[in-house]
Design an enzyme around this catalytic site. Sequence first.
Site, PDB file in Angstrom:
ATOM      1  N   ARG A  72       0.705  -1.298   0.208  1.00 45.63           N
ATOM      2  CA  ARG A  72       0.093  -0.181   0.157  1.00 45.63           C
ATOM      3  C   ARG A  72       0.767   1.199  -0.366  1.00 45.63           C
ATOM      4  O   ARG A  72       0.847   2.220  -0.456  1.00 45.63           O
ATOM      5  CB  ARG A  72      -0.870   0.035   1.396  1.00 45.63           C
ATOM      6  CG  ARG A  72      -2.131  -0.426   1.048  1.00 45.63           C
ATOM      7  CD  ARG A  72      -3.228  -0.709   2.288  1.00 45.63           C
ATOM      8  NE  ARG A  72      -3.478  -2.187   2.897  1.00 45.63           N
ATOM      9  CZ  ARG A  72      -4.390  -2.231   2.113  1.00 45.63           C
ATOM     10  NH1 ARG A  72      -5.357  -1.363   1.402  1.00 45.63           N
ATOM     11  NH2 ARG A  72      -4.772  -3.785   1.635  1.00 45.63           N
ATOM     12  N   THR A  73       1.975   1.331   0.719  1.00 44.13           N
ATOM     13  CA  THR A  73       2.661   2.294   1.020  1.00 44.13           C
ATOM     14  C   THR A  73       3.493   2.796  -0.618  1.00 44.13           C
ATOM     15  O   THR A  73       2.949   3.835  -1.369  1.00 44.13           O
ATOM     16  CB  THR A  73       3.956   2.628   2.917  1.00 44.13           C
ATOM     17  OG1 THR A  73       2.775   2.114   2.796  1.00 44.13           O
ATOM     18  CG2 THR A  73       4.186   3.798   2.412  1.00 44.13           C
TER      19      THR A  73
ATOM     20  N   LYS B 161      22.064  -8.989   0.882  1.00 41.66           N
ATOM     21  CA  LYS B 161      24.210  -9.495   1.127  1.00 41.66           C
ATOM     22  C   LYS B 161      24.474  -8.801   2.150  1.00 41.66           C
ATOM     23  O   LYS B 161      26.348  -8.437   2.033  1.00 41.66           O
ATOM     24  CB  LYS B 161      24.816  -9.711   0.131  1.00 41.66           C
ATOM     25  CG  LYS B 161      23.460 -10.564  -0.867  1.00 41.66           C
ATOM     26  CD  LYS B 161      24.800 -10.574  -2.386  1.00 41.66           C
ATOM     27  CE  LYS B 161      23.776 -11.797  -3.451  1.00 41.66           C
ATOM     28  NZ  LYS B 161      24.188 -11.151  -4.825  1.00 41.66           N
TER      29      LYS B 161
ATOM     30  N   ARG C 175      11.750   2.174   3.514  1.00 44.29           N
ATOM     31  CA  ARG C 175      10.898   1.361   4.378  1.00 44.29           C
ATOM     32  C   ARG C 175      12.002  -0.019   4.366  1.00 44.29           C
ATOM     33  O   ARG C 175      12.442  -0.440   3.807  1.00 44.29           O
ATOM     34  CB  ARG C 175       9.811   0.234   3.397  1.00 44.29           C
ATOM     35  CG  ARG C 175       9.260  -0.536   4.322  1.00 44.29           C
ATOM     36  CD  ARG C 175       8.328  -0.102   5.970  1.00 44.29           C
ATOM     37  NE  ARG C 175       7.148   0.779   5.771  1.00 44.29           N
ATOM     38  CZ  ARG C 175       6.036   0.951   6.020  1.00 44.29           C
ATOM     39  NH1 ARG C 175       5.876  -0.918   6.286  1.00 44.29           N
ATOM     40  NH2 ARG C 175       4.422   1.221   5.261  1.00 44.29           N
TER      41      ARG C 175
ATOM     42  N   HIS D 184       6.440   6.610  10.903  1.00 44.23           N
ATOM     43  CA  HIS D 184       5.669   5.987  10.028  1.00 44.23           C
ATOM     44  C   HIS D 184       4.507   7.887   9.354  1.00 44.23           C
ATOM     45  O   HIS D 184       4.103   7.995   9.538  1.00 44.23           O
ATOM     46  CB  HIS D 184       4.354   5.211   9.594  1.00 44.23           C
ATOM     47  CG  HIS D 184       4.223   4.761   9.164  1.00 44.23           C
ATOM     48  ND1 HIS D 184       4.748   5.285   7.227  1.00 44.23           N
ATOM     49  CD2 HIS D 184       3.529   3.679   7.987  1.00 44.23           C
ATOM     50  CE1 HIS D 184       4.069   4.782   6.294  1.00 44.23           C
ATOM     51  NE2 HIS D 184       3.192   3.864   7.098  1.00 44.23           N
TER      52      HIS D 184
END
Lengths: 140, 308
Positions: free
Chosen positions: B55-56, B84, B105, B133
């Site tokens: 969604r974001t 990695k 994110r 957020h």
Amino acid sequence: MLTVNSIKRGIVIDHIESGNGLKIFEKLKLADVEFPVVLLMNVPSEKLGKKDIIKIQDEIDLDLTMLGLIDPNITINIIEDDKIIEKKKVELPKKVKGLFKCDNPRCISNSDNYAVPTFTLVDKEKVKYKCSYCDDFTYL
Amino acid sequence: MNLKGKHLIDPNDFTLEELDQIFKVAQDMEKHPKKYSEICKSKILATLFYEPSTRTRLSFESAMLRMGGNILGFADATTSSVSKGESVADTVRVVSGYADIIVMRHPKEGAPLLSSEYSSVPVINGGDGGHQHPTQTLTDLLTIKNLKGKIDDNKVALCGDLKYGRTVHSLIKTLARYKNMSFYLVSPPQLKLPTYIKEFVKNEYNAEIFETSYLEEVINEVDILYMTRIQRERFFNEEDYLKLKNSYILTRDKIKDAKEDMLIMHPLPRVNEIDYSVDDDKRAVYFKQAQYGVYVRMSLMAHLLGVV
Ligand SMILES: [Zn+2]
């Protein structure tokens, strides 16, 4: 009673809480230095009952910030010509960079080498620091 | 005011005036989408999603595309080379050569802040662990502003998992900066808002706070009801869960005596905390809220890129 000759020039770290002397000795890497150093442990003290003392004969750069974190009650005496020319109190540093880890396991500073843990003191009594990355608290 | 080149890591990085400026332009973008459809024509948004949040991510991508810009990035770090063990600092140093603005994110708290220290282009925090957020907060604030006309003077109930809910943490810390706010915290005892946030809000901004475990006690008082997800596994024992279960599921019946102009908000996705029967109620604004999220992200990026 154990005696150690007084030093002509150098630093005496006094009023170390018994047991912390060795910690400071290690942190300052005093085992590796070339000049004379003495660690006295469990010395009778009026104020503390028992205390540790470190005597360093020479001049070194002391990281006072770090000493404050180990034991904020210690005194530092700067000696010249057999006399104490300066007494310093150490304090809890208001800002700390890279000296301890953040308690929050989800904090980026615990998993990324670029993130040097950086803190601001928020509560002196509780020795509570706030992490600049995650805002979480770490108690020392 | 000039927000060009700034980062958004914490909603409190911006002053209330700056936030207001972002909302004003977002409102204009909604009204006149054409006017803004080419302002980011040569701009590229990089979406670095180290954990999936469809969604974001879609909201940001939609926002950039609506301004004529382009997007690149990854949606899940486990399938890309960044898994990695490369530092986010190195990743953003490279990516800031590829893109004009970055949204990140990350499951680790503070990762976007670290990135902003090494990026040559603006970094937007798209959610970091349980910490912040901020673009959800901007979305929530714009929703309140659009539908209530003002953000000041509101009684806000926050209901659900207040302990781990980062959207709630960001929101209450930001709302508290507005005038005459009162907060009604509704949660099971074991999922209360962390004390440091309560103290912060009370001491810094004099906001009023009431706490309860029962939604019924406050629902008819408040101007805004902000629901969040609450999971069964968060409860310590089944008995507590059963006792409180029903009081946290919003039904038509529960809102019948609530204020006519109350807003029912939710950051989405919902599980079962809002019954589908509530969706038709005019007070239910959560889908609208998601839509405002696109406009506020458009406005935010346009400001950070310096194109408005
Ligand atoms: Zn941290």
